[in-house]
Design an enzyme around this catalytic site. Structure first.
Site, mmCIF file in Angstrom:
data_model
loop_
_atom_site.group_PDB
_atom_site.id
_atom_site.type_symbol
_atom_site.label_atom_id
_atom_site.label_comp_id
_atom_site.label_asym_id
_atom_site.label_seq_id
_atom_site.Cartn_x
_atom_site.Cartn_y
_atom_site.Cartn_z
ATOM 1 N N HIS A 23 35.402 48.042 68.594
ATOM 2 C CA HIS A 23 36.044 48.965 67.662
ATOM 3 C C HIS A 23 36.783 50.011 68.474
ATOM 4 O O HIS A 23 36.235 51.038 68.860
ATOM 5 C CB HIS A 23 34.981 49.618 66.765
ATOM 6 C CG HIS A 23 35.537 50.470 65.663
ATOM 7 N ND1 HIS A 23 34.838 50.721 64.507
ATOM 8 C CD2 HIS A 23 36.715 51.126 65.528
ATOM 9 C CE1 HIS A 23 35.556 51.504 63.718
ATOM 10 N NE2 HIS A 23 36.708 51.761 64.336
ATOM 11 N N HIS A 25 40.841 51.643 68.743
ATOM 12 C CA HIS A 25 42.251 51.733 68.341
ATOM 13 C C HIS A 25 43.047 52.126 69.570
ATOM 14 O O HIS A 25 42.864 53.222 70.104
ATOM 15 C CB HIS A 25 42.423 52.763 67.234
ATOM 16 C CG HIS A 25 41.613 52.475 66.016
ATOM 17 N ND1 HIS A 25 42.066 51.668 64.997
ATOM 18 C CD2 HIS A 25 40.352 52.854 65.670
ATOM 19 C CE1 HIS A 25 41.132 51.577 64.060
ATOM 20 N NE2 HIS A 25 40.077 52.285 64.452
ATOM 21 N N HIS A 207 37.517 48.253 58.223
ATOM 22 C CA HIS A 207 36.813 49.527 58.172
ATOM 23 C C HIS A 207 36.211 49.687 56.774
ATOM 24 O O HIS A 207 36.889 49.448 55.762
ATOM 25 C CB HIS A 207 37.778 50.682 58.415
ATOM 26 C CG HIS A 207 38.135 50.898 59.847
ATOM 27 N ND1 HIS A 207 38.574 49.879 60.658
ATOM 28 C CD2 HIS A 207 38.126 52.030 60.616
ATOM 29 C CE1 HIS A 207 38.823 50.385 61.864
ATOM 30 N NE2 HIS A 207 38.560 51.678 61.875
ATOM 31 N N GLU A 210 32.661 54.459 56.257
ATOM 32 C CA GLU A 210 32.725 55.632 57.140
ATOM 33 C C GLU A 210 32.765 56.863 56.239
ATOM 34 O O GLU A 210 31.797 57.590 56.113
ATOM 35 C CB GLU A 210 33.959 55.566 58.043
ATOM 36 C CG GLU A 210 34.126 56.783 58.932
ATOM 37 C CD GLU A 210 35.480 56.830 59.639
ATOM 38 O OE1 GLU A 210 35.608 57.623 60.586
ATOM 39 O OE2 GLU A 210 36.413 56.092 59.250
ATOM 40 N N ASP A 288 36.038 53.977 69.222
ATOM 41 C CA ASP A 288 36.978 54.258 68.133
ATOM 42 C C ASP A 288 38.316 54.778 68.659
ATOM 43 O O ASP A 288 39.227 54.003 68.924
ATOM 44 C CB ASP A 288 36.344 55.227 67.141
ATOM 45 C CG ASP A 288 36.972 55.194 65.752
ATOM 46 O OD1 ASP A 288 37.858 54.357 65.519
ATOM 47 O OD2 ASP A 288 36.567 55.999 64.898
ATOM 48 N N ASP A 289 38.446 56.092 68.786
ATOM 49 C CA ASP A 289 39.658 56.744 69.301
ATOM 50 C C ASP A 289 39.231 57.722 70.394
ATOM 51 O O ASP A 289 39.192 58.944 70.178
ATOM 52 C CB ASP A 289 40.391 57.486 68.178
ATOM 53 C CG ASP A 289 40.830 56.562 67.062
ATOM 54 O OD1 ASP A 289 41.907 55.961 67.178
ATOM 55 O OD2 ASP A 289 40.065 56.428 66.081
#
Length: 348
Positions: A23, A25, A207, A210, A288-289
């Site tokens: 996961h 990005h 997704h 969340e 994630d980011d």
């Protein structure tokens, strides 16, 4: 409280664990330094006077406040080389964190809406993946992700624009994802485009759970036929759904520092990662980011271990889950599981 020496020792153990990141990005790996470098290269004026001022803007109140800055940061990506440099920088960091395989999400709509050709996006990211595979042995796949705040027709148009590139990137592009703002954008909105992607033989992730409710997780499974749930932490609010996820061993790609930064939890010690793991759910840990959320995958493992008192055996189980939950061929999974077992035997 762990001593600094013990923490350093644990950090070294985590870095040595062969693992997959599922996961991630790629646009969320743009560090302020690279944003400023690309802005200068492309003659783009940024609304921040310095890298530090930009970093100080990373005080998010929720997912949307992050997305606003995320899309603005992505605006510096113009050329194939920009996408290459961004991806290469991430892969270098991931390799140092013990990542053997990365399944990278990217958002073409973020770029095509600015006039960047989808061919440019694919070319830069793919070239970096292939170079890293040749140079370090790290493998990677691409998960082309649709922006859920846009229409399903926009997603269909993006898919149509990308399909002519499939043969050129068949060693890399094997999956489809769904990201961006959950609120008001339920899985059912994308049921038809996901059905089309399924017919085309793509692997499917989405997704859900969340900021969205547990029902979004269930609908991602039933309406989108998602094979993995990205995040999924709110599934715990529905005991029946949780039992299903455990029974079916549906992977959850959990991102602890992201959840902390976006106020899904107020304190990492409150995160349900350990509870999910100990209940038998197939949880993985991901970043994630990472440029925006304060840590790449190794940092996510480390801070989660310290806040939730995860044992080394539990960290190893999470790494093993990441390999099992990947879209690698079984022979490659077996190879990585063997490397993990060997590492643990030597680390004992």
């Amino acid at each position: 409280m762990a001593t600094s020496a013990a923490t350093q020792d644990l950090s070294g153990f985590i870095a040595g664990l062969p693992k997959a990141e599922l996961h991630l990005h790629i646009e969320g790996t743009l560090e302020p330094e690279l944003i400023f470098a690309l802005a200068k290269r492309n003659g783009i004026a940024l609304p921040y006077p310095s890298e530090q001022a930009l970093r100080e803007a990373y005080a998010f109140t929720d997912l949307q406040s992050f997305l606003d800055l995320y899309y603005a940061g992505a605006g510096v990506l113009i050329t194939e080389q920009d996408f290459y440099d961004m991806t290469a920088a991430y892969l270098q960091r991931a390799h140092a964190d013990g990542v053997c395989h990365a399944e990278i999400m990217f958002d073409p709509q973020t770029h095509t809406a600015r006039g960047v050709a989808i061919e440019t996006v694919f070319a830069g990211i793919a070239r970096a993946l292939r170079d890293a595979r040749n140079d370090t042995g790290i493998t990677g796949y691409l998960l082309m992700s649709f922006l859920r705040h846009l229409s399903e027709q926009d997603a269909f148009d993006t898919l149509q624009a990308a399909l002519p590139l499939r043969a050129q990137y068949e060693d890399l592009w094997l999956g489809i994802g769904l990201d961006s703002a959950e609120r008001g954008n339920p899985p059912e909105k994308f049921a038809r485009v996901y059905q089309r992607c399924r017919e085309l033989g793509f692997r499917l992730v989405a997704h859900a759970g969340e900021e969205g409710p547990p029902a979004y997780v269930r609908d991602a499974l039933d309406l989108l036929h998602a094979e993995r749930i990205d995040h999924g932490v709110r599934a715990e609010e529905d005991p029946v759904l949780m039992q299903r996820l455990i029974a079916e061993q549906t992977p959850l790609t959990v991102c602890p520092l992201s959840n902390l930064k976006l106020r899904v939890v107020d304190d990492l010690g409150q995160h349900n990662l350990a509870r999910l793991l100990r209940s038998g759910a197939m949880v993985t840990v991901n970043s994630d980011d990472p440029a925006y959320f304060g840590g790449y995958v190794g940092q996510n493992y480390l801070e989660s271990a310290l806040a939730l008192d995860l044992s080394r055996a539990e960290l190893a189980a999470i790494a093993g889950n990441s390999i099992t939950a990947s879209f690698l061929p079984d022979a490659e999974k077996d190879k990585l599981h063997g490397q993990l077992a060997s590492y643990l035997a030597n680390a004992a």
